[in-house]
Design a protein around this motif. Sequence first.
Motif, PDB file in Angstrom:
ATOM      1  N   UNK A  21      13.211  -2.520 -11.917  1.00 46.75           N
ATOM      2  CA  UNK A  21      12.342  -3.179 -12.812  1.00 46.75           C
ATOM      3  C   UNK A  21      12.868  -2.386 -14.118  1.00 46.75           C
ATOM      4  N   UNK A  22      13.309  -0.573 -13.641  1.00 53.05           N
ATOM      5  CA  UNK A  22      12.742  -0.031 -15.005  1.00 53.05           C
ATOM      6  C   UNK A  22      14.220  -0.178 -15.513  1.00 53.05           C
ATOM      7  N   UNK A  23      13.558  -0.818 -17.529  1.00 54.27           N
ATOM      8  CA  UNK A  23      14.543  -1.156 -17.972  1.00 54.27           C
ATOM      9  C   UNK A  23      13.543  -0.144 -19.524  1.00 54.27           C
ATOM     10  N   UNK A  24      14.471  -0.058 -20.807  1.00 57.38           N
ATOM     11  CA  UNK A  24      14.068   0.444 -21.560  1.00 57.38           C
ATOM     12  C   UNK A  24      15.021  -0.554 -23.144  1.00 57.38           C
ATOM     13  N   UNK A  25      14.061  -0.535 -24.574  1.00 56.37           N
ATOM     14  CA  UNK A  25      14.403  -0.210 -26.137  1.00 56.37           C
ATOM     15  C   UNK A  25      13.500   0.043 -26.802  1.00 56.37           C
ATOM     16  N   UNK A  26      14.333   0.770 -26.985  1.00 54.12           N
ATOM     17  CA  UNK A  26      13.372   1.861 -28.181  1.00 54.12           C
ATOM     18  C   UNK A  26      14.000   0.878 -29.484  1.00 54.12           C
ATOM     19  N   UNK A  27      12.368   1.009 -30.116  1.00 53.70           N
ATOM     20  CA  UNK A  27      12.867   0.901 -31.397  1.00 53.70           C
ATOM     21  C   UNK A  27      11.797   1.284 -32.537  1.00 53.70           C
ATOM     22  N   UNK A  28      12.206   1.913 -33.334  1.00 54.54           N
ATOM     23  CA  UNK A  28      12.026   2.423 -34.416  1.00 54.54           C
ATOM     24  C   UNK A  28      11.261   1.316 -35.793  1.00 54.54           C
ATOM     25  N   UNK A  29       9.870   1.119 -35.630  1.00 57.41           N
ATOM     26  CA  UNK A  29       9.601   0.205 -36.443  1.00 57.41           C
ATOM     27  C   UNK A  29       9.681   0.570 -38.080  1.00 57.41           C
ATOM     28  N   UNK A  33       9.764   0.520 -41.915  1.00 56.70           N
ATOM     29  CA  UNK A  33       8.256   1.037 -42.097  1.00 56.70           C
ATOM     30  C   UNK A  33       6.992  -0.206 -43.120  1.00 56.70           C
ATOM     31  N   UNK A  34       7.600  -1.400 -42.943  1.00 58.16           N
ATOM     32  CA  UNK A  34       6.265  -2.576 -43.156  1.00 58.16           C
ATOM     33  C   UNK A  34       5.489  -2.921 -41.925  1.00 58.16           C
ATOM     34  N   UNK A  35       6.252  -2.978 -40.901  1.00 60.58           N
ATOM     35  CA  UNK A  35       5.400  -3.000 -39.711  1.00 60.58           C
ATOM     36  C   UNK A  35       5.050  -2.146 -39.408  1.00 60.58           C
ATOM     37  N   UNK A  36       5.282  -1.096 -39.385  1.00 59.82           N
ATOM     38  CA  UNK A  36       4.381   0.331 -39.265  1.00 59.82           C
ATOM     39  C   UNK A  36       3.239   0.699 -39.225  1.00 59.82           C
ATOM     40  N   UNK A  51      16.476   0.241 -35.317  1.00 58.62           N
ATOM     41  CA  UNK A  51      15.799   0.039 -36.058  1.00 58.62           C
ATOM     42  C   UNK A  51      16.067  -0.589 -37.402  1.00 58.62           C
ATOM     43  N   UNK A  52      14.809  -1.601 -37.514  1.00 57.22           N
ATOM     44  CA  UNK A  52      15.275  -2.935 -38.191  1.00 57.22           C
ATOM     45  C   UNK A  52      15.089  -2.571 -39.980  1.00 57.22           C
ATOM     46  N   UNK A  53      15.155  -3.836 -40.280  1.00 57.67           N
ATOM     47  CA  UNK A  53      15.424  -3.702 -41.989  1.00 57.67           C
ATOM     48  C   UNK A  53      14.195  -4.125 -41.761  1.00 57.67           C
ATOM     49  N   UNK A  54      12.978  -4.057 -43.265  1.00 58.30           N
ATOM     50  CA  UNK A  54      11.784  -4.236 -43.754  1.00 58.30           C
ATOM     51  C   UNK A  54      11.710  -5.975 -44.104  1.00 58.30           C
ATOM     52  N   UNK A  55      10.710  -6.755 -43.166  1.00 57.45           N
ATOM     53  CA  UNK A  55      10.517  -8.170 -43.403  1.00 57.45           C
ATOM     54  C   UNK A  55      11.356  -8.416 -42.015  1.00 57.45           C
ATOM     55  N   UNK A  56      12.022  -7.853 -40.968  1.00 59.54           N
ATOM     56  CA  UNK A  56      12.650  -8.188 -39.514  1.00 59.54           C
ATOM     57  C   UNK A  56      11.526  -9.192 -39.103  1.00 59.54           C
ATOM     58  N   UNK A 108      20.658   4.404 -34.419  1.00 63.51           N
ATOM     59  CA  UNK A 108      20.656   5.052 -35.544  1.00 63.51           C
ATOM     60  C   UNK A 108      20.141   6.002 -34.001  1.00 63.51           C
ATOM     61  N   UNK A 109      19.982   5.514 -33.042  1.00 58.19           N
ATOM     62  CA  UNK A 109      20.889   7.435 -31.780  1.00 58.19           C
ATOM     63  C   UNK A 109      21.658   6.710 -31.112  1.00 58.19           C
ATOM     64  N   UNK A 110      22.216   7.318 -30.608  1.00 56.89           N
ATOM     65  CA  UNK A 110      22.783   6.746 -28.781  1.00 56.89           C
ATOM     66  C   UNK A 110      22.525   8.347 -28.409  1.00 56.89           C
TER      67      UNK A 110
END
Length: 112
Positions: A94-102, A104-107, A32-37, A12-14
Amino acid sequence: MESLYGSRFRVVQHLKAADRQPPNKHDLRIYTSQPGTVPLAASQTPVRADMPNVPGAFMIQGLLTPLECRNILACANFVGFSPDEPATGSSSVLAHAFVWLADQELNDAVFE
């Protein structure tokens, strides 16, 4: 695992490394992910447990099932973690990132 998650995530953003705050050596992709992921179990009754000797700190037991936790980790590992080092100052392999905007269902499952 490709068949489980391959089409369920999208960027969703770079953010270019120089535009990050603080500036970084590496670009960052926000997903971001689709609902039900992450399949969610039937509603549970979470229990708050206050942490001794840490004012205001608490843990919520029973919020997610062990399977839900494993599925969240599987999603993160599928998408992958990117290097995350500030452009100046100390760095760590060791510094690594994964940014996930969950989705709505998971949130809602986590924060309601």
